[in-house]
Write a protein that holds these residues in place. Structure first.
Motif, PDB file in Angstrom:
ATOM      1  N   ILE A  65       0.982  -1.186  -0.040  1.00 50.30           N
ATOM      2  CA  ILE A  65      -0.081  -0.125   0.105  1.00 50.30           C
ATOM      3  C   ILE A  65       1.154   1.351  -0.051  1.00 50.30           C
ATOM      4  O   ILE A  65       1.551   1.311   0.863  1.00 50.30           O
ATOM      5  CB  ILE A  65      -0.898  -0.104   1.248  1.00 50.30           C
ATOM      6  CG1 ILE A  65      -1.641  -1.233   1.404  1.00 50.30           C
ATOM      7  CG2 ILE A  65      -1.908   1.298   1.220  1.00 50.30           C
ATOM      8  CD1 ILE A  65      -2.535  -1.533   2.666  1.00 50.30           C
ATOM      9  N   PRO A  66       0.766   1.847  -1.114  1.00 46.67           N
ATOM     10  CA  PRO A  66       1.922   2.997  -1.353  1.00 46.67           C
ATOM     11  C   PRO A  66       1.524   4.292  -0.621  1.00 46.67           C
ATOM     12  O   PRO A  66       0.559   4.421   0.257  1.00 46.67           O
ATOM     13  CB  PRO A  66       1.816   3.277  -2.792  1.00 46.67           C
ATOM     14  CG  PRO A  66       0.526   2.955  -3.072  1.00 46.67           C
ATOM     15  CD  PRO A  66      -0.032   1.934  -2.162  1.00 46.67           C
ATOM     16  N   GLY A  67       2.777   5.156  -0.785  1.00 50.68           N
ATOM     17  CA  GLY A  67       2.339   6.630   0.016  1.00 50.68           C
ATOM     18  C   GLY A  67       1.439   7.475  -0.699  1.00 50.68           C
ATOM     19  O   GLY A  67       1.006   7.084  -2.115  1.00 50.68           O
ATOM     20  N   GLY A  68       0.598   8.289  -0.180  1.00 43.82           N
ATOM     21  CA  GLY A  68      -0.395   9.088  -0.827  1.00 43.82           C
ATOM     22  C   GLY A  68      -1.128   9.944   0.135  1.00 43.82           C
ATOM     23  O   GLY A  68      -0.550  10.317   1.237  1.00 43.82           O
ATOM     24  N   GLU A  69      -2.428   9.668  -0.075  1.00 41.74           N
ATOM     25  CA  GLU A  69      -3.352  10.426   1.370  1.00 41.74           C
ATOM     26  C   GLU A  69      -4.158   9.620   1.815  1.00 41.74           C
ATOM     27  O   GLU A  69      -4.815   8.823   1.027  1.00 41.74           O
ATOM     28  CB  GLU A  69      -4.049  11.686   0.626  1.00 41.74           C
ATOM     29  CG  GLU A  69      -3.337  13.162   0.837  1.00 41.74           C
ATOM     30  CD  GLU A  69      -2.772  13.332   2.165  1.00 41.74           C
ATOM     31  OE1 GLU A  69      -1.666  13.819   2.136  1.00 41.74           O
ATOM     32  OE2 GLU A  69      -3.624  13.385   3.093  1.00 41.74           O
ATOM     33  N   SER A  70      -3.888   9.173   2.994  1.00 41.65           N
ATOM     34  CA  SER A  70      -4.658   7.802   3.692  1.00 41.65           C
ATOM     35  C   SER A  70      -6.129   8.090   3.523  1.00 41.65           C
ATOM     36  O   SER A  70      -6.813   7.072   3.448  1.00 41.65           O
ATOM     37  CB  SER A  70      -4.080   7.777   5.055  1.00 41.65           C
ATOM     38  OG  SER A  70      -4.463   9.163   6.033  1.00 41.65           O
ATOM     39  N   THR A  71      -6.851   9.521   3.796  1.00 38.68           N
ATOM     40  CA  THR A  71      -7.972   9.812   3.485  1.00 38.68           C
ATOM     41  C   THR A  71      -8.868   9.312   2.288  1.00 38.68           C
ATOM     42  O   THR A  71      -9.704   8.567   2.187  1.00 38.68           O
ATOM     43  CB  THR A  71      -8.536  11.167   3.854  1.00 38.68           C
ATOM     44  OG1 THR A  71      -7.540  11.894   3.185  1.00 38.68           O
ATOM     45  CG2 THR A  71      -8.097  11.541   5.221  1.00 38.68           C
TER      46      THR A  71
ATOM     47  N   ILE B 271       3.231   1.728   3.270  1.00 39.62           N
ATOM     48  CA  ILE B 271       4.288   2.945   3.413  1.00 39.62           C
ATOM     49  C   ILE B 271       3.252   3.998   3.637  1.00 39.62           C
ATOM     50  O   ILE B 271       2.711   4.671   2.940  1.00 39.62           O
ATOM     51  CB  ILE B 271       4.979   3.092   2.281  1.00 39.62           C
ATOM     52  CG1 ILE B 271       5.767   1.716   1.840  1.00 39.62           C
ATOM     53  CG2 ILE B 271       5.667   4.481   2.076  1.00 39.62           C
ATOM     54  CD1 ILE B 271       6.416   1.635   0.475  1.00 39.62           C
ATOM     55  N   CYS B 272       3.759   5.078   4.601  1.00 41.80           N
ATOM     56  CA  CYS B 272       3.461   6.504   5.056  1.00 41.80           C
ATOM     57  C   CYS B 272       1.685   6.203   5.158  1.00 41.80           C
ATOM     58  O   CYS B 272       1.418   5.845   5.977  1.00 41.80           O
ATOM     59  CB  CYS B 272       3.775   7.516   3.920  1.00 41.80           C
ATOM     60  SG  CYS B 272       3.433   9.187   4.576  1.00 41.80           S
TER      61      CYS B 272
ATOM     62  N   LEU C  77       3.996  -5.171   7.507  1.00 38.26           N
ATOM     63  CA  LEU C  77       5.423  -4.418   7.533  1.00 38.26           C
ATOM     64  C   LEU C  77       4.995  -3.055   7.159  1.00 38.26           C
ATOM     65  O   LEU C  77       4.049  -2.698   6.552  1.00 38.26           O
ATOM     66  CB  LEU C  77       6.413  -5.039   6.614  1.00 38.26           C
ATOM     67  CG  LEU C  77       7.662  -4.269   6.555  1.00 38.26           C
ATOM     68  CD1 LEU C  77       8.638  -4.474   7.523  1.00 38.26           C
ATOM     69  CD2 LEU C  77       8.484  -4.720   5.079  1.00 38.26           C
ATOM     70  N   ALA C  78       5.404  -2.038   8.130  1.00 33.40           N
ATOM     71  CA  ALA C  78       4.866  -0.542   7.785  1.00 33.40           C
ATOM     72  C   ALA C  78       6.122   0.438   8.275  1.00 33.40           C
ATOM     73  O   ALA C  78       6.691   0.299   9.169  1.00 33.40           O
ATOM     74  CB  ALA C  78       3.660  -0.320   8.534  1.00 33.40           C
ATOM     75  N   THR C  79       6.280   1.252   7.265  1.00 24.82           N
ATOM     76  CA  THR C  79       7.247   2.319   7.442  1.00 24.82           C
ATOM     77  C   THR C  79       6.595   3.982   7.367  1.00 24.82           C
ATOM     78  O   THR C  79       5.644   4.091   6.555  1.00 24.82           O
ATOM     79  CB  THR C  79       8.414   2.300   6.428  1.00 24.82           C
ATOM     80  OG1 THR C  79       7.793   2.318   5.305  1.00 24.82           O
ATOM     81  CG2 THR C  79       9.119   1.098   6.644  1.00 24.82           C
ATOM     82  N   ALA C  80       6.925   4.751   8.240  1.00 19.23           N
ATOM     83  CA  ALA C  80       6.420   5.977   8.116  1.00 19.23           C
ATOM     84  C   ALA C  80       7.131   6.861   7.045  1.00 19.23           C
ATOM     85  O   ALA C  80       6.868   7.912   6.496  1.00 19.23           O
ATOM     86  CB  ALA C  80       6.728   6.861   9.299  1.00 19.23           C
TER      87      ALA C  80
END
Lengths: 322, 205
Positions: free
Chosen positions: B52-58, B86-87, B179-182
């Motif tokens: 699940i890539p970076g972007g806007e979580s909402t 990610i993020c 697995l998750a990274t900020a």
């Protein structure tokens, strides 16, 4: 892949600092262009107050752009259009979790400084406002906050990238509810990209040098762009987008996302329309979903729109030649 | 052993960058598999692993809710499919999230990663930064962390292993198959983290 590097040496916008005792660096190309990458496949909506910003966030906007007046009202009001009230920008920043952008006048270094100090997430040096300098755009490498600029040709886009823009939006004609110009300009940019790509593929350096002269940018930037066959930064479509089908069409032309100005909050069904435009942008490849989105809006409530041929003021021409 | 298939959730955000980093990881590891951009329930059902890539979580949350993707992803993760968030992806995986300034905001979450998230934990875009971090538990001693309006983990459940901290803030975690990274490994040229995720998927297959 869109390259994230591209910093010029000693860019003043890149700052070394510390968080507690750990060294960090801010304002690099990776961070500025990277921010734009996070917006991809999203819709940025023009708003003028907190209420609209919250509607936009709930509808699934990826970011909001704060203006004093929506582009169609700028057109009606005439006079000088300037950056929005800082108080309103701050109020919006305190009430939504998505990124907040704001516009400054073309070439107005100090409006940009004020927005940078306000801590907006991105600054739009925009032709919707009255240009402050007919001959120069802002030198954006001096800022830690990333910038987005408009362009209606590849040359214009690359000139802005060379000045440090982290993102481009292909211009339409703002505030008209007429998507024709946005379509024309993205097709034009795509065609120019194909041309220089084929020069690169056939190793015709002489023609690429000619293009660099025509575009008035460095050869290296033209070569890099020709090699990847797309703009070297994220590119959204903007100007005149009023319906879900408008948004989906522009996505299909290769845009990375959409800016909607007057199209949403000048329509009578803003809430539904905001949601519908996001749906169509996300699922543009699925015709049934675009239809579903289009069904959510009522054409009788769309912004009436203007024929671009009859306009006295063409905002898109502002800052185009330099 | 069958070919593995890793999906990149292509709702919104930096999908291409993760796609390329995953392809590069597979080829460097010599693992036979495919990488696909996924959006629909059918596509998600086929996967052995998901990023699940970076972007806007909402936005990612709301749009995944629309077509039933959210429910399918949750089902797959609960039945053991490895996932890498990610993020925005990290926020979307979490059980609980609130914004540093705005506070609690209604947003659809997958509710599988037992952590509390603080969104925009390091401030706004101007405060975004790059810094060296270390993830010893996965054997990565130095990594260029690209933090863009990044979240952090403010509380962890008992099954959650902390992989990395920046100062006192938790910025990478692992909980079983999650697995998750900020920060954004896909925005660097370093594919070591994507490689360890591909290995995780491959080992389970």
């Amino acid at each position: 892949m869109i390259p994230l590097s591209g910093d010029i040496p000693d860019s003043k916008g890149a700052i070394c600092g510390k968080i507690d005792s750990n060294p960090v660096v801010r304002g690099t190309s990776t961070l500025k262009r990277g921010f734009a990458h996070m917006l991809k496949n999203g819709v940025v909506m023009d708003v003028t107050n907190v209420e609209q910003a919250q509607i936009a966030e709930e509808a699934g906007a990826v970011s909001v752009m704060v203006l004093d007046k929506l582009p169609s009202d700028v057109r009606k009001a005439g006079g000088v259009a300037r950056t929005a009230s800082i108080r309103i920008i701050e109020e919006i920043m305190d009430n939504v979790t998505i990124p907040v952008m704001a516009k400054c006048r073309i070439g107005h270094m100090y409006e940009a400084n004020v927005l940078d100090e306000t801590n907006v997430d991105m600054i739009d040096e925009s032709e919707v406002l009255t240009p402050a300098d007919e001959y120069h755009h802002i030198w954006k490498w001096d800022f830690t906050t990333p910038f987005v600029n408009g362009a209606r040709s590849l040359g214009e886009a690359l000139r802005r990238v060379e000045e440090g823009a982290a993102m481009i939006r292909t211009k339409g004609e703002p505030g008209t509810g007429n998507v024709a110009e946005a379509i024309y300009h993205i097709k034009k940019v795509n065609e120019e990209l194909r041309t220089i790509k084929s020069m690169y593929d056939s190793d015709d350096k002489q023609e690429l040098v000619k293009m660099a002269r025509e575009f008035k940018v460095s050869y290296d930037l033209v070569e890099e762009t020709a090699k990847i066959g797309r703009l070297p930064v994220v590119n959204f479509a903007a100007g005149g987008i009023a319906t879900p089908a408008d948004a989906a069409y522009l996505m299909s032309l290769g845009c990375d996302g959409i800016f909607v100005g007057s199209g949403i909050f000048k329509a009578e069904d803003a809430q539904e329309r905001a949601r519908a435009v996001v749906l169509a942008t996300t699922f543009w490849e699925e015709p049934d979903k675009v239809k579903e989105a289009q069904k959510m809006i009522d054409e009788r409530q769309s912004l009436l729109g203007l024929d671009v041929k009859n306009l006295d003021l063409k905002m898109q021409e502002r800052g185009s030649t330099v | 052993m069958s070919k593995i298939q890793i999906g990149i959730l292509a709702v919104q955000g930096d999908v291409t960058e993760n796609f390329l980093a995953t392809m590069a990881s597979m080829s460097e590891l010599g693992i036979d598999g495919t990488v696909v951009q996924v959006k629909t329930i059918e596509q998600i059902s086929e996967l052995d692993g998901l990023i699940i890539p970076g972007g806007e979580s909402t936005v990612i949350g709301q749009m995944s809710l629309v077509n039933g993707g959210l429910k399918k992803i949750k089902e797959k993760i609960e039945s053991g499919m490895p996932v890498f968030g990610i993020c925005a992806g990290m926020i979307f995986l979490s059980k609980n999230s609130k914004d540093k300034v705005v506070g609690k905001v209604e947003q659809p979450l997958l509710d599988v990663l037992d952590v509390k998230i603080e969104r925009n934990s390091f401030g706004r875009q101007k405060d975004s930064f790059e810094a060296k971090i270390s993830m010893e538990p996965v054997g990565i001693s130095s990594f260029n962390g690209v933090f863009i309006r990044a979240p952090s983990v403010s509380e962890t459940g008992s099954d959650v292993e902390i992989l990395a901290k920046f100062n006192e803030k938790i910025v990478a975690v692992k909980q079983g198959n999650i697995l998750a990274t900020a920060f954004h490994p896909e925005l660097t040229r370093d594919i070591s983290l994507h490689k360890s995720f591909v290995k995780l998927v491959d080992n389970l297959n």
